[in-house]
Write a protein that holds these residues in place. Structure first.
Motif, PDB file in Angstrom:
ATOM      1  N   GLU A 240       0.833  -1.197   0.000  1.00 20.41           N
ATOM      2  CA  GLU A 240       0.000   0.000   0.000  1.00 20.41           C
ATOM      3  C   GLU A 240       0.874   1.256   0.000  1.00 20.41           C
ATOM      4  N   GLU A 241       1.945   1.171   0.746  1.00 24.48           N
ATOM      5  CA  GLU A 241       2.870   2.312   0.763  1.00 24.48           C
ATOM      6  C   GLU A 241       3.505   2.506  -0.608  1.00 24.48           C
ATOM      7  N   MET A 242       3.775   1.393  -1.286  1.00 19.37           N
ATOM      8  CA  MET A 242       4.376   1.471  -2.616  1.00 19.37           C
ATOM      9  C   MET A 242       3.403   2.102  -3.601  1.00 19.37           C
ATOM     10  N   LYS A 243       2.153   1.731  -3.503  1.00 27.87           N
ATOM     11  CA  LYS A 243       1.181   2.285  -4.438  1.00 27.87           C
ATOM     12  C   LYS A 243       1.055   3.789  -4.258  1.00 27.87           C
ATOM     13  N   GLN A 244       1.141   4.232  -3.000  1.00 31.83           N
ATOM     14  CA  GLN A 244       1.062   5.663  -2.777  1.00 31.83           C
ATOM     15  C   GLN A 244       2.299   6.378  -3.312  1.00 31.83           C
ATOM     16  N   ARG A 245       3.453   5.716  -3.203  1.00 28.92           N
ATOM     17  CA  ARG A 245       4.703   6.343  -3.632  1.00 28.92           C
ATOM     18  C   ARG A 245       4.874   6.255  -5.145  1.00 28.92           C
ATOM     19  N   TYR A 246       4.594   5.067  -5.746  1.00 26.43           N
ATOM     20  CA  TYR A 246       4.899   4.859  -7.154  1.00 26.43           C
ATOM     21  C   TYR A 246       3.650   4.784  -8.037  1.00 26.43           C
ATOM     22  N   GLY A 247       2.497   4.752  -7.428  1.00 29.82           N
ATOM     23  CA  GLY A 247       1.266   4.646  -8.186  1.00 29.82           C
ATOM     24  C   GLY A 247       0.919   3.187  -8.466  1.00 29.82           C
ATOM     25  N   THR A 248      -0.341   2.949  -8.723  1.00 32.40           N
ATOM     26  CA  THR A 248      -0.781   1.568  -8.984  1.00 32.40           C
ATOM     27  C   THR A 248      -0.242   1.025 -10.303  1.00 32.40           C
TER      28      THR A 248
END
Length: 1442
Positions: A240-248
């Motif tokens: 979830e943190e990755m999606k916020q940082r790099y986008g889905t």
């Protein structure tokens, strides 16, 4: 080219795919290693999308991408070295061999059926597998195309191992996956570190490799979660943190390892990685360490390589700051494979071991089918959400940049259409352009941006837009004379034009030709030129332009790479065979060239396969030199590959064919064969002896002789010629010997030939009757003559040459009745001791050295000595084959000629082997089935039956002459020796010429020799008489019974008088033999067949025979003629049974043998009805001498015998009724009567059936049974000594008035039907003086008529006949008969009748009274016959005046 598994479109699409780099953390790599896989290996089976993908082009048009494949590789910061690439490609080709056990591929090309499979390389070479039979087995399909997986593997590895270059972007990375494990303490920080590392590698000048497509490379963040060991909640939070940082769109959570490493044994999880990693064993690395991994990548790398691995290996100049460059082979189809790993050298054996280890290692042990689906979904998400949007965006940006830089108002896509529709500027020829291959563009150059956009469009299958961009870039590069860039644009423009859907334009092959020429000649880059050739050839092949494809492939062959040249030549050969009109010979020629280049490249198996496939075309076409070259190469390659059986077979074919090679080359072939063969035999020293190809054996010319060799002549002793292997076979002579043996067997068996009779055959050959098992005698040698032929121009030396046999002991005696014992066989296994080979039962002669000169046919005579009864089977010959030193020819003289046994010098190379003697019997042609088919009867000459011991006779002739006078009598001696251990009996001799010899009759001892006969050593017996007594005729009774010629016996079979009729073992006896020279001059061959038996009767062999042929040269001596006629004398009037015998003797000898003169000693007669009474013209000199060419005439009076019961022999002094005179007379008489009987049988068929007994009765009255014997002596001067020769001639008188001869006359016999001498008249003439004054003279005449027949005869005498011949009138004159002119009488049998007549003469003169005609007929017949008066003397009368 060979048939490929993929289509051309699939091949090109899979050769150029978007490249994605993979950079993994240490912990992430550890998770994947639980499955024995790196991250790039883990996702490799799932890198092909299963669904269509859509994107939009710069004109916002929807573009569909089908069957897209991406490549995920580890990062390698060092470019692959050329040496490493070469090693990789060599290993790829070496390991990729034809699969075993597959269906044979057969191509039908014209009259050829070509087997293109591995079976031509495996355990048997093509000539042992009938590939036409293979074709018949596979005739369910209409066409078989050949596949060459080694070429496909090489092509794939070559394309994927190409280093990235600056003039094109197809092999540049477009994205990078950053992979981190969820189990790490700070996954986000680790992502940051990996991102910084990727940025440093791409943008730092420290790293020139790998190449990146655009500066802003797509980074895709992958969180790897271990389901079985990690915390799922923590992984979700991190994600979830990755999606916020790099986008889905830029990250993904990949869950793997749903199962622990200890799986159940019964679970079967698919292993999709094995087919991709199977060939990775070629460059398989050692086990991965757990140390830190260097995060570097390359588009060709599938493995994650650790900097901590051993890096002290340096091969082909590779830098040892990394383990190796793992070269990737992408997955193309189910049968293709990929190669990752090092390029350091491994031996073939280690490669196979690595392959076994790799194939035995389980992959994906911790993965479930759900995990497989997750990985597949991950690749699709990455492609759909990350990669393709990034590429679409990049294409739009490049298009916008190009438009802005060019100052154009519309997109490049529409602009290029306008440019292409306008007028075209002629392009410069490649030869007109300068060598500006070193020109470099800056990265931001518009020309490179066009090329970059074209490459991106090509990777996503937008071939129309790609072609437009390539075409535009091509023009710009050519204008700038940047030839490397222009060649690349031309190459890809041609490929794009071909791949465009719907084929809007034809394939521009000239683009490819220009690119190839530019790469090769201007840029000196053979790697790029080879890529062009591989692509263009495949495209041309798909368009059935095989000729162009072959020319293109051949054009790129060069000396710089043997492997590349070999592969391209092989593919060119397949192009020739796949043409509409297959060019089979070109196929074979280029396969030979390919095999040669394979051999130079170290690819021995492929070289062998090429030569074997080419041999199918050259074999049996008469191109012997080409066949020799191919076979020689096959033999060497097979030996190198340790396929020793194939090597032996190949060299064998060189030697067995009629080679046209020079002697030196043939010697080389032979030495190679012996060396290879020796290695084969050393592998299995205890195995059976194999077949040798040299020398040739003419099986049909094999001869077998039973018995001992003939003894040579010793002084005056001459051994019987018998039969030997030195004699030539004569069919007629063989038939005569068979007839002689049948005659004597019939006599012994009372006129009946036994049903089990088998003619004795001592020598068997291809002409003899070999349908029955021959018989041999124990302890007597069996000699086999084998015809060897050396086809080579170098001599062959055979050592320790002997026969190979099999023996079945049997006891043929009546007690055991054929008891069978254990069979034995010799020499099949050289390691066996002599006792195990049965040498105590069969002794074998061994020839130590047997030299066969160049192109010589030589006979070898090998002997076996059977020591026991049984069945012997001669199987073949066994020997050591070798050559000798110093076989060069000097001045046409072969130094090997004249070399003595034991002095030959080996060249150190010989092998032991065997050759079988397999004789084909005669073709059967008796029954209808045999005539309509091809069947052969048995030939059993090599399968003798060894029988029990039999007597063995040897015959010697002492003082046997070689020359005789015709009719000469000569005495010789015959010695009979029994050399066996058995007594012999029933000795007989049979000959077609029994009149030639005699052992003496039964009456030989009854008449003593006179003293004079003893003094003169005469062969005749004489009567002791007083010298003063008058020579008178003596008479004796003799019969042919006393001389072996009794009734019912055959005169040709003569009993030899042995004492007690037995000849004991080792005993010998000498018997006298009288010889009588044949009546005809010339050379005579007289056959003697000696027959004898054993006292003990045997079941197999009843008798034995011995043959002898005597050659006698006869010279002319005397010619005796005799005639008998009725006597016209009147002193015996009333009897009419006297005859006169005229004997005419002529000396026709011309002093050829030194004969001075002949003396007629005596004339004797033999008859049942007649005897010689006296000599009419006998002078005072009793001895008649005849010098050369002199002739004498004797006249004798013959009277009828009172007692006609037995034949009477009338002689004067020499006893003609004793031996040897009577022997030769009766034998000669029998022979002449036999010839006369044969002639009468020949003419009997021509006579009419109406020839009745009455006429025979008339003919019988002219027959005479009187035989004349003329005895003579000849005085010969030899060595100043006078010798007296004796002889005798015989004349058989059959008919009155017909001349008989002592020698047969060669004349035509006419069949006439006439009656002669039926009536004989006698006239008595008396002369009366003519009275004066009287006109007429009357003369009384008595006509005497005698009926010589045994029937009553009616006679008519006609006196009215007048002579009309003018000559007769002039000589005799005319007269008149007085009184009755015709008389009719009847004469009884043997009656004599006198008729009184009167003749009237009117003038003086000489008159013939025989002018009347006499007619006669049998009393009960109608037809009259006029008697012949030609044998009657003229009845002359003289009328004169008183």
């Amino acid at each position: 080219m060979a048939q490929c598994v993929q289509s051309v479109q699939e091949f090109i699409q899979d050769s150029f795919v978007p490249l994605v780099a993979a950079l993994c953390s240490e912990e992430a790599e550890r998770l994947t290693r639980k499955n024995n896989l790196g991250f790039s290996e883990l996702v490799k089976p799932f890198c092909r999308l299963t669904s269509e993908v859509h994107m939009r082009d710069p004109n916002n048009q929807l573009h569909v991408i089908k069957n897209l494949k991406i490549a995920v590789n580890n990062i390698i910061t060092h470019s692959p070295q050329p040496g490493g690439i070469r090693k990789l490609l060599n290993d790829v080709v070496s390991v990729s061999q034809p699969a075993e056990g597959l269906v044979t591929n057969v191509i039908t090309a014209g009259d050829y059926d070509l087997n293109i499979s591995d079976r031509s390389v495996k355990a048997s070479v093509p000539w042992y597998n009938n590939w036409k039979d293979t074709l018949m087995e596979l005739n369910t399909s209409t066409f078989y195309s050949a596949t060459t997986p080694w070429f496909e593997s090489y092509r794939e590895s070559f394309l994927q191992s190409m280093p990235a270059s600056d003039h094109e972007f197809l092999n540049h990375y477009v994205a990078c996956m950053l992979v981190v494990s969820s189990g790490e303490p700070e996954p986000v920080e680790q992502f940051l570190k990996l991102s910084q590392e990727q940025h440093r590698i791409q943008h730092s000048s420290e790293y020139a490799y790998p190449k990146w497509f655009i500066p802003n490379t797509l980074k895709y963040y992958v969180l790897l979660h271990d389901v079985s060991a990690g915390e799922e909640q923590r992984a979700d939070s991190v994600y979830e943190e990755m999606k916020q940082r790099y986008g889905t769109q830029g990250c993904y959570l990949l869950k793997i390892n749903s199962r622990g490493s200890n799986r159940g044994a019964d679970e079967q999880i698919p292993d999709p990685w094995s087919q991709y990693l199977q060939k990775n064993s070629i460059q398989n690395q050692e086990s991965y360490d757990d140390g830190p991994y260097t995060v570097i990548s390359n588009k060709n790398a599938d493995h994650l390589i650790s900097d901590g691995l051993d890096n002290d290996i340096q091969v082909d100049g590779l830098s040892n700051n990394f383990k190796a460059h793992p070269l990737q082979l992408d997955h193309l189809s189910d049968t293709s494979s990929s190669f990752d790993g090092t390029d350091y050298i491994k031996t073939t054996s280690s490669l196979h071991e690595s392959k076994k280890t790799s194939s035995g290692t389980p992959h994906g042990a911790c993965l479930t089918l759900t995990d497989h689906d997750r990985i597949r979904q991950f690749i699709q998400e990455f492609t759909f959400r990350g990669l393709l949007p990034h590429i679409e965006k990049t294409i739009r940006q490049l298009n916008d940049q190009l438009i802005s830089r060019k100052g154009l108002s519309r997109s490049l896509f529409s602009a290029t259409k306008k440019w292409f529709s306008g007028s075209k500027v002629p392009e410069k020829s490649i030869n007109e352009l300068k060598n500006t291959s070193g020109l470099l563009y800056p990265p931001e150059a518009p020309e490179l941006q066009i090329r970059k956009m074209a490459d991106l469009c090509f990777l996503v299958q937008h071939y129309e837009l790609a072609y437009s961009c390539y075409h535009t870039a091509k023009k710009d590069f050519l204008n700038d004379q940047a030839m490397l860039y222009a060649a690349g644009a031309l190459e890809m423009a041609a490929v794009s034009a071909f791949l465009q859907p719907g084929a809007p334009r034809p394939y521009p092959a000239h683009y490819m030709d220009t690119a190839i020429q530019t790469y090769r000649d201007i840029c000196k880059n053979m790697v790029l030129a080879e890529r062009c050739v591989l692509l263009s050839a495949e495209i041309l092949k798909s368009q059935s332009k095989y000729s162009d494809a072959a020319a293109l492939l051949i054009r790129l062959t060069s000396e710089d790479s043997d492997l590349r040249s070999a592969l391209l030549l092989e593919q060119a050969a397949h192009c020739f065979i796949n043409m509409k009109s297959p060019m089979v010979r070109k196929f074979a020629f280029h396969m030979i060239l390919a095999g040669h280049r394979y051999s130079k490249a170290g690819q021995k198996k492929h070289a062998l396969r090429c030569y074997c496939q080419a041999m199918q075309v050259y074999k049996g076409k008469g191109w012997s030199l080409a066949e020799d070259h191919i076979n020689f190469t096959i033999g060497r390659q097979s030996f190198t590959l340790r396929q020793l059986d194939n090597a032996v077979s190949a060299f064998r074919h060189i030697l067995i064919n009629d080679s046209k090679q020079p002697a030196a080359q043939q010697g080389t072939f032979l030495r190679e064969y012996l060396y290879v063969y020796k290695n084969v035999t050393q592998l299995s020293p205890d195995g059976p002896l194999p077949q040798l190809p040299l020398p040739y054996i003419n099986n049909s010319a094999t001869r077998v002789f039973f018995g001992h060799d003939r003894r040579p002549a010793e002084g005056e002793k001459q051994a019987a010629t018998h039969i030997s292997l030195d004699q030539e076979y004569d069919c007629e002579s063989s038939h005569q010997w068979k007839e002689l043996e049948e005659q004597v067997v019939a006599v012994v068996n009372k006129g009946i030939i036994p049903s089990n009779f088998q003619p004795t055959q001592y020598c068997l050959n291809s002409y003899s009757d070999n349908s029955k098992f021959p018989l041999a005698v124990v302890e007597e040698p069996v000699t086999v003559e084998v015809a060897f032929r050396n086809p080579l121009k170098v001599p062959l030396l055979l050592t320790d040459l002997s026969l190979l046999w099999k023996f079945q002991p049997k006891d043929f005696s009546a007690k055991h009745n054929g008891e069978i014992k254990t069979a034995l066989q010799n020499c099949l296994f050289p390691s066996l001791p002599p006792q195990a080979c049965g040498n105590d039962m069969i002794g074998a002669e061994v020839i130590a050295e047997f030299l066969i000169n160049s192109e010589e046919t030589k006979m070898a005579r090998l002997k076996l000595f059977p020591h026991q009864t049984g069945e012997l089977h001669i199987l073949g010959v066994v020997y050591n084959l070798g050559t000798i030193q110093g076989t060069m020819m000097l001045d046409g003289i072969d130094p090997s000629i004249g070399l003595q046994a034991g002095k030959l010098v080996y060249n150190g190379m010989s092998v032991r082997g065997r050759q079988d003697l397999e004789i084909q019997g005669p073709r059967l042609n008796n029954t209808k089935e045999e005539k309509t088919s091809i069947k052969y009867g048995p030939d059993r000459r090599l399968d003798p039956i060894i029988t029990e011991e039999m007597p063995l006779l040897e015959v010697f002739f002492i003082n046997f002459p070689t020359g005789l006078l015709c009719g000469e009598i000569r005495k010789a001696y015959v010695e009979f020796v029994n050399v066996s251990k058995c007594p012999l009996t029933a000795l007989k001799v049979v000959s077609k010429h029994p009149e030639f010899f005699t052992f003496g009759g039964n009456t030989a001892v009854l008449t003593p020799l006179s003293p004079s006969a003893s003094e003169n050593c005469s062969a005749y017996k004489t009567v002791v008489t007083d010298s003063t007594s008058v020579c008178t005729a003596l008479m004796s009774s003799a019969s042919s019974v006393n001389f072996g010629l009794g009734t019912g016996s055959q005169p040709e079979v003569i009993h030899v008088p042995l004492p007690d009729s037995v000849l004991l073992p080792g005993a010998s006896i000498q018997l006298p033999m009288w010889l009588h020279g044949p009546d005809e001059e010339g050379v005579h061959e007289i056959n003697f067949l000696f027959y004898y038996e054993s006292i003990k009767k045997h079941s197999k062999m009843c008798h034995r025979v011995l043959r002898h042929t005597a050659v006698i040269c006869t010279s002319r001596s005397l010619n005796v003629r005799a005639t008998v006629c009725r006597s016209n004398a009147l002193e015996d009037e009333g009897k009419g049974d006297n005859m006169l015998v005229f004997v005419d003797v002529e000396n026709i000898n011309t002093s050829e043998a030194g004969v001075k003169e002949f003396h007629i000693v005596q004339v004797s007669s033999n008859s049942k009805h007649w005897k010689l009474q006296k000599a009419v013209n006998l002078s005072e000199d009793k001895d008649y001498k005849l010098a050369s060419r002199e002739r004498g005439k004797l006249c004798f009076k013959a009277v009828r015998c009172k007692n006609s019961g037995a034949k009477c022999v009338v002689f004067f002094q020499i006893i003609s009724s004793a031996s040897p005179c009577a022997d030769f007379f009766f034998r000669s008489l029998s022979s002449k009567l036999k010839r006369t009987h044969a002639q009468s049988n020949m003419f009997q068929g021509a006579a009419k059936q109406s020839f009745d007994e009455a006429v025979r009765l008339i003919q019988k009255c002219s027959e005479v049974d009187l035989n004349i014997v003329v005895l003579w002596k000849a005085y010969v001067v030899e060595d100043n000594k006078q010798l007296i020769l004796e002889g005798q001639h015989h004349v058989v008188l059959h008919t009155v008035g017909k001349e008989a001869f002592s020698f047969p006359q060669k004349q035509v016999i006419l069949i006439l039907f006439c009656i002669k001498n039926l009536l004989l008249y006698k006239s008595l003439s008396k002369v009366f003086g003519m009275f004066p004054k009287c006109v007429l003279c009357l003369v009384p005449v008595t006509l005497l008529l005698s009926n010589c027949s045994e029937a009553d005869v009616d006679v008519i005498i006609d006196l009215r006949h007048k002579t009309t011949s003018p000559e007769a009138l002039e000589i005799h004159g005319s007269f008149t008969w007085l009184g009755q002119t015709q008389y009719k009488l009847q004469l009884k049998s043997q009656e004599v009748y006198s008729l009184q007549l009167k003749a009237c003469f009117v003038r003086t003169g000489v008159y013939n009274l025989g002018t009347h005609r006499v007619f006669a007929k049998l009393a009960d017949q109608v037809t009259l016959f006029e008697t012949s008066q030609q044998n009657s003397m003229p009845a002359l009368i003289i009328i004169s005046n008183i």
